[in-house]
Design a protein around this motif. Structure first.
Motif, PDB file in Angstrom:
ATOM      1  N   UNK A  87       0.827  -1.206   0.000  1.00 36.88           N
ATOM      2  CA  UNK A  87       0.000   0.000   0.000  1.00 36.88           C
ATOM      3  C   UNK A  87       0.862   1.257   0.000  1.00 36.88           C
ATOM      4  N   UNK A  88       1.959   1.235   0.747  1.00 38.64           N
ATOM      5  CA  UNK A  88       2.850   2.396   0.857  1.00 38.64           C
ATOM      6  C   UNK A  88       3.433   2.746  -0.505  1.00 38.64           C
ATOM      7  N   UNK A  89       3.968   1.745  -1.190  1.00 40.26           N
ATOM      8  CA  UNK A  89       4.604   2.012  -2.478  1.00 40.26           C
ATOM      9  C   UNK A  89       3.578   2.355  -3.562  1.00 40.26           C
ATOM     10  N   UNK A  90       2.415   1.734  -3.493  1.00 40.74           N
ATOM     11  CA  UNK A  90       1.394   2.054  -4.487  1.00 40.74           C
ATOM     12  C   UNK A  90       0.867   3.478  -4.304  1.00 40.74           C
ATOM     13  N   UNK A  91       0.780   3.937  -3.049  1.00 44.70           N
ATOM     14  CA  UNK A  91       0.388   5.326  -2.800  1.00 44.70           C
ATOM     15  C   UNK A  91       1.420   6.299  -3.342  1.00 44.70           C
ATOM     16  N   UNK A  92       2.658   5.825  -3.417  1.00 46.15           N
ATOM     17  CA  UNK A  92       3.739   6.657  -3.950  1.00 46.15           C
ATOM     18  C   UNK A  92       3.795   6.609  -5.478  1.00 46.15           C
ATOM     19  N   UNK A  93       2.861   5.870  -6.092  1.00 47.50           N
ATOM     20  CA  UNK A  93       2.790   5.848  -7.540  1.00 47.50           C
ATOM     21  C   UNK A  93       3.481   4.682  -8.210  1.00 47.50           C
ATOM     22  N   UNK A  94       3.953   3.718  -7.425  1.00 45.68           N
ATOM     23  CA  UNK A  94       4.630   2.554  -8.004  1.00 45.68           C
ATOM     24  C   UNK A  94       3.645   1.397  -8.092  1.00 45.68           C
ATOM     25  N   UNK A  95       3.322   1.000  -9.294  1.00 44.31           N
ATOM     26  CA  UNK A  95       2.428  -0.133  -9.486  1.00 44.31           C
ATOM     27  C   UNK A  95       3.199  -1.423  -9.273  1.00 44.31           C
ATOM     28  N   UNK A 112      15.281   0.867 -10.588  1.00 39.43           N
ATOM     29  CA  UNK A 112      15.550   2.308 -10.542  1.00 39.43           C
ATOM     30  C   UNK A 112      14.266   3.111 -10.352  1.00 39.43           C
ATOM     31  N   UNK A 113      13.119   2.540 -10.693  1.00 41.87           N
ATOM     32  CA  UNK A 113      11.868   3.244 -10.395  1.00 41.87           C
ATOM     33  C   UNK A 113      11.703   3.390  -8.883  1.00 41.87           C
ATOM     34  N   UNK A 114      12.054   2.328  -8.152  1.00 42.05           N
ATOM     35  CA  UNK A 114      11.969   2.372  -6.693  1.00 42.05           C
ATOM     36  C   UNK A 114      13.023   3.329  -6.126  1.00 42.05           C
ATOM     37  N   UNK A 115      14.250   3.214  -6.622  1.00 39.59           N
ATOM     38  CA  UNK A 115      15.338   4.087  -6.147  1.00 39.59           C
ATOM     39  C   UNK A 115      14.993   5.548  -6.382  1.00 39.59           C
TER      40      UNK A 115
END
Length: 403
Positions: A87-95, A112-115
């Motif tokens: 949920x945290x990463x998806x809220x940040x826009x990462x599918x 690199x999308x996460x980084x």
């Protein structure tokens, strides 16, 4: 302004710094990193795709994925679980996408999308990132801690250490004046060197489901096995190396390993072999074999069973069938050493969990000093579990500091 210093800009350090600043913008948060850039390990994890976490759908017990620290992780998951991570990463826009093996990756399959996302959040929330800065010593001071670095001395009210695993006890030298119990670090994810030319000639062969054990111990792991030009690797071997990290170190990484090429019971395999022998009497033994194998591996296993490659199924005696069954369920090789697993170096050992408050990860004898991630004596098998430990522990510390 209250000063918080986070030492180590890896997964746990960056996540904690973001969460601390997000929860309490009034805090001054400084993130120190000895390398040139943050999140260097995250950039290569999962083969450069970043295995963020795991669905845990196939995890029967936390002990199966966290050989050291499973009791602690079970408690901390009540505060921040794998579902919270997604949920945290998806809220940040990462599918995110969950693979068949339950590993969770960014849909882009690009670490690199996460980084870049995490670095963007460090900037967004005003975390001060200082790279190329080595921390030499952490000293208690009158109102907190003094951090001696390669660029001078810094002061902090709270300190969080997230410098990751270290291959030797020297990596914990910055803690030398704090009287903390350090569990000696050892490698905990590695493949096996096996000096068997016949086996190594099959390099690249994968068997999707095997069981591997260390004879004479209770060590056992199940999963895919990869034959390499140096011996054996793949999830089954890596799990076994993690479960047996300390035992294998005591043996100087010289031991026997038993490979159960088929995971069925011996009686079921014996029934299968007898049925094949009855159904395909005139066929060569090398032409009929289990679907799990390729022809090269089957030929290797037949040879190890002391059966002629020219033999036909009807020519096999009961003793020969029993030898073949035994090879399929207890094929023993001699391990002569270990091989580091890619660049995703993981260690067991670190700051003893006996030294920490299990609710906050604060040092029991040093208020305001916290630890998170692999610097603690918590480590996991492959599959996103080590990164999940980093996110969970970082969130717990961020909550403690901002209360």
């Amino acid at each position: 302004m209250k000063q918080v210093i986070v030492i180590g800009a890896g997964a746990a350090g960056c996540f904690a710094a973001i969460e601390i600043k997000r929860r309490n913008p009034k805090l001054q948060v400084t993130l120190l990193e000895k390398g040139k850039r943050p999140l260097a390990k995250v950039a290569i994890t999962g083969g450069g795709r970043c295995n963020i976490t795991n669905s845990f759908a196939e995890v029967k017990s936390m002990e199966n994925v966290y050989p050291r620290g499973y009791r602690l992780m079970k408690k901390l998951f009540h505060h921040f679980s794998n579902e919270d991570t997604c949920q945290w990463f998806e809220k940040c826009g990462i599918r995110l996408v969950t693979q068949d093996d339950q590993c969770v990756f960014p849909q882009s399959q690009d670490a690199m999308e996460v980084v870049n996302n995490l670095v963007g959040q460090l900037n967004k929330y005003g975390v001060k990132l200082i790279t190329n800065t080595r921390v030499d010593l952490i000293k208690p001071s009158e109102d907190g801690y003094s951090i001696v670095t390669s660029k001078g001395e810094m002061k902090a009210n709270n300190v969080l250490v997230t410098t990751g695993g270290h291959p030797s006890i020297d990596g914990f030298d910055m803690l030398r004046e704090l009287d903390l119990e350090i569990v000696p670090p050892l490698p905990s994810l590695f493949s096996f060197n096996i000096n068997d030319d016949s086996l190594k000639s099959l390099m690249g062969t994968v068997v999707k489901n095997t069981i591997v054990t260390i004879p004479g111990t209770k060590l056992k792991a199940q999963g895919p096995l990869l034959i390499t030009h140096w011996g054996a690797s793949g999830p089954a071997i890596l799990k076994l190396s993690s479960y047996g990290a300390r035992i294998l170190a005591e043996r100087n990484y010289v031991t026997d390993v038993s490979i159960h090429w088929l995971t069925s019971d011996q009686s079921d395999i014996l029934t299968y072999l007898r049925k094949v022998a009855a159904t395909h009497k005139d066929k060569k033994i090398t032409s009929i074999y289990p679907d799990e194998f390729n022809a090269r591996l089957w030929t290797h296993l037949v040879t190890r069973s002391s059966i002629s490659l020219d033999a036909r199924w009807k020519e096999l005696s009961d003793k020969a069938i029993n030898r073949l069954m035994n090879t399929l369920t207890n094929d023993v090789y001699h391990v002569t050493g270990k091989n580091r697993f890619k660049d995703e170096f993981v260690t067991c050992g670190g700051v003893s969990l006996n030294s920490l408050n299990h609710k906050t990860l604060e040092a029991k004898n040093h208020p305001g000093l916290y630890f998170a991630g692999e610097i603690t004596d918590v480590d996991a098998i492959t599959g996103g579990f080590n990164l999940q430990a980093a996110w969970t522990m970082a969130s717990v510390v961020a909550n403690a500091i901002t209360q």
